[in-house]
Write a protein that holds these residues in place. Structure first.
Motif, PDB file in Angstrom:
ATOM      1  N   ILE B 155      31.707  -0.053   8.563  1.00 24.06           N
ATOM      2  CA  ILE B 155      30.479   0.627   8.123  1.00 24.06           C
ATOM      3  C   ILE B 155      30.729   1.355   6.797  1.00 24.06           C
ATOM      4  CG2 ILE B 155      28.710   2.343   8.705  1.00 24.06           C
ATOM      5  CD1 ILE B 155      28.936   1.512  11.586  1.00 24.06           C
ATOM      6  N   LEU B 166      25.095  -8.487   8.866  1.00 22.77           N
ATOM      7  CA  LEU B 166      25.864  -7.886   9.956  1.00 22.77           C
ATOM      8  C   LEU B 166      26.591  -8.891  10.846  1.00 22.77           C
ATOM      9  CD1 LEU B 166      23.459  -5.036  11.174  1.00 22.77           C
ATOM     10  CD2 LEU B 166      25.473  -4.840   9.692  1.00 22.77           C
ATOM     11  N   LEU B 383      26.237   1.648  14.264  1.00 18.10           N
ATOM     12  CA  LEU B 383      25.233   1.216  13.275  1.00 18.10           C
ATOM     13  C   LEU B 383      24.002   2.119  13.359  1.00 18.10           C
ATOM     14  CD1 LEU B 383      25.263  -2.689  13.677  1.00 18.10           C
ATOM     15  CD2 LEU B 383      26.210  -1.374  11.764  1.00 18.10           C
TER      16      LEU B 383
END
Lengths: 82, 418
Positions: B155, B166, B383
Motif C-alpha cells: 500500500i 489491485l 485497503l
C-alpha cells in the motif's frame, strides 16, 4: 468422546439445554466449527475442538458448526427444554 | 512505513498474468459465465458422465486435479448433496489414482507422496503434524510474521499515486510472500521461487539450505515447526519428518496456497467494488468483512472443481459409477444449489452464514483455509483503512471473471483520494 453441556437461546425467551459430543478420534482440528460458532468452540493444545465455558452462540450457529464439520466429529443433542 | 522491499511490478505482471501459458492449460481463456450451464445440468441430474469442462462445451484438453487421465471414465457431481457426500466418503472416493490402481503411474507429478494424495491413517498422521500451525488461533502468528508488513509495503507503494491495479500489484503478492516468508525465504527471492511453481525440483533448491539451517538452529517459522514435528506410528515408534517429506509439503503448500488466495481475494475485491453500497457498508462496519469474504467463497470459488478416484462400484445420486472412474466434485455448482441457498446467483453478504464447499470437506478439507481467510481479511481491511474513497476506475474496463478450473479476475483498476 467428550460431552459438553450448554444452554442455547432459541427464540427470545426460549432456552434449551443441549449437549455437544466431540469425537476426539474423528476431530482433525480443521477449525471449521470455530468459523461458524466462534463463541462456542476453541481448540485445545492438541488442536482438538472443545466447548468453552459460557458459550454464547445461537442455535443456528452451533448447528452450522456441527453440520460443517468436515469429519462429522460433532453431535448436537437436545437435553431438555427449560 | 515498512522497510520491506517492494516487488518488481513488471516481473509481477509477467508471473501473475492470468492468460500466461501455465494458466491456459486449466482453461484460462474461458470467459463465459459457467453457472447457467451448471444450473441446467444440476436440474437434469445430480451426477453426469463427463468432465466439468466437456460438460460446459469446452473441447480443449484441459489439465487440473484429476485431469486429463484419458484412459479413466469421468463423472461430475453438481448437486450440494452429491458433492458433500463425495467429499466426506474417503473410502469410496479416494484422493489418488494409486489408491484405486496401485500399478498406476500417471498421477500428479511431484506430489505422488504428499498430503494431497495420501489416505486413511497415514494421511491423518501427517496432517496432525502440520494442522497446529494452521488453526484459527495461529492466524495472528501468520499475520504478524509475514502478512502485515507485506500488505503495508504494497500500500505504501501506491498510496501517493491515487490509482492502482489491485489484482497483480496487491492481491497476488500477499499469499506468495506469506508462504515464502513462512519458509524463511526473503522477499527479494519470492519471485524466483514463484517461477519454480510448476517445477518442484527447482523449488527444492531453495529449501535445501533452509531445512539444513533449521535442523541446526530452529527459528520462528514454518520450516522450523516441520523440522521439530514428531509423530508416533501404529507400533508406538516416534518419527520426525525427513528432508524429502518437508520439501514435498512445502512444495505442495506453495502450489496450493499462492494462486488460490490471490485469485479469491481479487474476486472478493471486485465483487465489493462493483457494489459501491456494499463496499461502503463493509468500510463502515468492519464486522461485515467476514460475511463478505465467506459469501465470495460460496458465490465464486476460485477453484470450482476437484477430483476423487472411485474405489468401488457405486450407485451415486441416480448415476452408476464404476470402480476405476474419476469423479469431479463441481463445488462451484454445489455452492449455488437452490435447495440450499435462496437466490443462489446473488452476491449477498447479508444472507445467513452457512457452510459452503469452497474449501472442500472431508479429511482432505483445505489445510490453509484460516491462513487464506486471514490474508483476505488483512489485505482488504488495510485497503479500506488506508485508501480513502476507494472505487473502480470509471475510465477502465470493469473487472470480469475468467478461467475455468482456476477462476479469477484479470485486472482490478481502482482510483482513490491520494
Amino acid at each position: 468422546m467428550i460431552s459438553f453441556i450448554l444452554n442455547l437461546f432459541l427464540l427470545e425467551d426460549d432456552v434449551a439445554t443441549w449437549s455437544i459430543d466431540i469425537d476426539r478420534e474423528s476431530c482433525i482440528g480443521s477449525g471449521v466449527c470455530l468459523v461458524y460458532a466462534p463463541n462456542t468452540f476453541v481448540h485445545d493444545d492438541d488442536a482438538k475442538a472443545v466447548v468453552v465455558d459460557g458459550a454464547t452462540d445461537d442455535l443456528e450457529s452451533v448447528q452450522n458448526a456441527v453440520q460443517g464439520c468436515p469429519t462429522r466429529a460433532l453431535r448436537l443433542i437436545v437435553e431438555e427444554e427449560v | 512505513m515498512s522497510e520491506q522491499p517492494v516487488l518488481d511490478r513488471g516481473r509481477m505482471r509477467e508471473l501473475f498474468d492470468l492468460r500466461n501459458s501455465i494458466v491456459m492449460f486449466t482453461g484460462g481463456n474461458y470467459t463465459d459465465d459457467p453457472y447457467p450451464i451448471w444450473h441446467e445440468l444440476r436440474e437434469q441430474a445430480a451426477v453426469h458422465p463427463g468432465t466439468p469442462h466437456e460438460l460446459n462445451g469446452i473441447e480443449d484438453d484441459l489439465f487440473f486435479h484429476g485431469l486429463p487421465f484419458p484412459e479413466w471414465p469421468h463423472f461430475t457431481a453438481f448437486s450440494w448433496a452429491a458433492c458433500d457426500e463425495a467429499y466426506r466418503d474417503d473410502v469410496v472416493f479416494t484422493s489418488s489414482a494409486t489408491a484405486v490402481d496401485p500399478e498406476y503411474e500417471g498421477g500428479l507429478r511431484g506430489y505422488e507422496s504428499s498430503l494431497l494424495t495420501m489416505g486413511g491413517a497415514e494421511h491423518r498422521r501427517y496432517r496432525s503434524l502440520v494442522q497446529p500451525s494452521f488453526v484459527p488461533a495461529k492466524a495472528q502468528w501468520w499475520i504478524a510474521n509475514w502478512m502485515q508488513a507485506t500488505v503495508d509495503a504494497l500500500i505504501d507503494a501506491i498510496l501517493e499515486e491515487g490509482r492502482a491495479e489491485l489484482n497483480v500489484d496487491f492481491c497476488a503478492a500477499i499469499p506468495l510472500i506469506t508462504i515464502t516468508g513462512s519458509f524463511g525465504i526473503p522477499v527479494d527471492q519470492a519471485l524466483d521461487v514463484r517461477e519454480t511453481v510448476s517445477e518442484p525440483k527447482r523449488m527444492v533448491e531453495f529449501l535445501v539450505p533452509i531445512v539444513e539451517a533449521r535442523r541446526n538452529q530452529p527459528a520462528d517459522d514454518l520450516i522450523s515447526v516441520l523440522v521439530e514435528a514428531e509423530y508416533t506410528d501404529e507400533n508406538g515408534k516416534t518419527h520426525r519428518l525427513s528432508d524429502r517429506e518437508i520439501y514435498s509439503f512445502a512444495t505442495l503448500l506453495l502450489a496450493a496456497g499462492s494462486g488460490t488466495t490471490w485469485k479469491q481475494m481479487g474476486i472478493t475485491l471486485a465483487a465489493l467494488l462493483q457494489r459501491p453500497d456494499v463496499l461502503a457498508a463493509v468500510r463502515d462496519d468492519r464486522s461485515l468483512l467476514k460475511p463478505a469474504i465467506e459469501e465470495s467463497l460460496r458465490w465464486m470459488p476460485t477453484d470450482p472443481a476437484f477430483a476423487r478416484w472411485v474405489a468401488e462400484d457405486i450407485d451415486f445420486h441416480g448415476t452408476h459409477i464404476p470402480r476405476g472412474s474419476i469423479l469431479h466434485i463441481n463445488l462451484g455448482a454445489a455452492n449455488r444449489d437452490p435447495s440450499r441457498w435462496d437466490r443462489p446467483d446473488e452476491y449477498d453478504i447479508y444472507r445467513s452464514l452457512k457452510p459452503s464447499l469452497a474449501f472442500g470437506s472431508g479429511p482432505h478439507v483445505c489445510l490453509g483455509m484460516h491462513v487464506a481467510r486471514a490474508e483476505m481479511t488483512t489485505g482488504i481491511g488495510a485497503l479500506l483503512d488506508r485508501l480513502p474513497n476507494l472505487r473502480l476506475d470509471p475510465d477502465a474496463e470493469p473487472p470480469r471473471p475468467l478461467g475455468f478450473y482456476e477462476r479469477g479476475v484479470m485486472e482490478i483498476p481502482v482510483v482513490f483520494d491520494a
